[in-house]
Design a protein around this motif. Sequence first.
Motif, PDB file in Angstrom:
ATOM      1  N   THR A  72       0.831  -1.205   0.000  1.00 32.84           N
ATOM      2  CA  THR A  72       0.000   0.000   0.000  1.00 32.84           C
ATOM      3  C   THR A  72       0.863   1.252   0.000  1.00 32.84           C
ATOM      4  O   THR A  72       0.566   2.228  -0.713  1.00 32.84           O
ATOM      5  N   LEU A 106       1.039   4.141  -2.914  1.00 32.87           N
ATOM      6  CA  LEU A 106       0.692   5.522  -2.553  1.00 32.87           C
ATOM      7  C   LEU A 106       1.910   6.449  -2.613  1.00 32.87           C
ATOM      8  O   LEU A 106       1.858   7.558  -2.097  1.00 32.87           O
ATOM      9  N   ARG A 114       1.403  10.171  -1.105  1.00 27.67           N
ATOM     10  CA  ARG A 114       0.575  11.114  -1.845  1.00 27.67           C
ATOM     11  C   ARG A 114      -0.260  11.957  -0.889  1.00 27.67           C
ATOM     12  O   ARG A 114      -0.659  11.513   0.182  1.00 27.67           O
ATOM     13  N   SER A 174      -3.292   9.031   3.393  1.00 23.37           N
ATOM     14  CA  SER A 174      -2.429   7.981   2.850  1.00 23.37           C
ATOM     15  C   SER A 174      -1.792   7.170   3.964  1.00 23.37           C
ATOM     16  O   SER A 174      -1.690   5.942   3.886  1.00 23.37           O
TER      17      SER A 174
END
Length: 234
Positions: A32, A36, A82, A88
């Motif tokens: 993840t 991101l 981000r 995020s």
Amino acid sequence: MNFFWFPIEHLPIIILVMLVAFSTHEFGHAWTAYKLGDDTAYREGRVTLNPRAHLDWMGFLLLIVAGFGWAKPVPVRESRLRRPYRLSSILVTAAGPISNLVLAFLGLLVYAILFASNDFSASMTDKLDVFFRYWAIINLNLFIFNLIPLPPLDGYRILEQFFPLRLRIRMIQYEQWTFFLFLLLIFVGPLRNVTIDPLFSLVGPILEGIQHMLEWFFHQPASPFFEYRSSLGI
């Protein structure tokens, strides 16, 4: 005398399930973060399901013996994520526990399919029952445990994102002391009995929810597996 929290003959199952559960949890964080915008974990080889990349072997051994342990933390640089950074960061942190919840659901789905087929002997059915019990309960325990809002758990990292930056900096100064409190809650039996252990009673309602979903999907009663009980000691 058995020093483990489970029957010793179940050790191979415990090791297999924990390797998958911990590796997937840490992979969830790393993948993840990479998606991101932060490639820190990717460059350190953490965007993988290979257990060797994620496990702290001392923490893993303690988990098997005492029921409490840890894996290598995934490095994340919030400044590389981000915008909005806080959202995020929450997504990266939540990805670990959510991955365990998904694993539990997928395991129970597979078990329900196998149970519906009814093509196994009584002996094989018993073995599958034991395996998928550990699979579901270990992953659900990891899901619940990691959402406790105390450092160094994911729940604390999510909670701190909702506080102003000035307060977050102040909280960092006290994290080491809060961590000692966390250790007390884990290793002091009377404290654990009235704080952390009751949280694991949530496993039952979660299993019931999954049961209703699978009964709706298969249009028939689910396996007796879903009658949650702690006969396995977990």
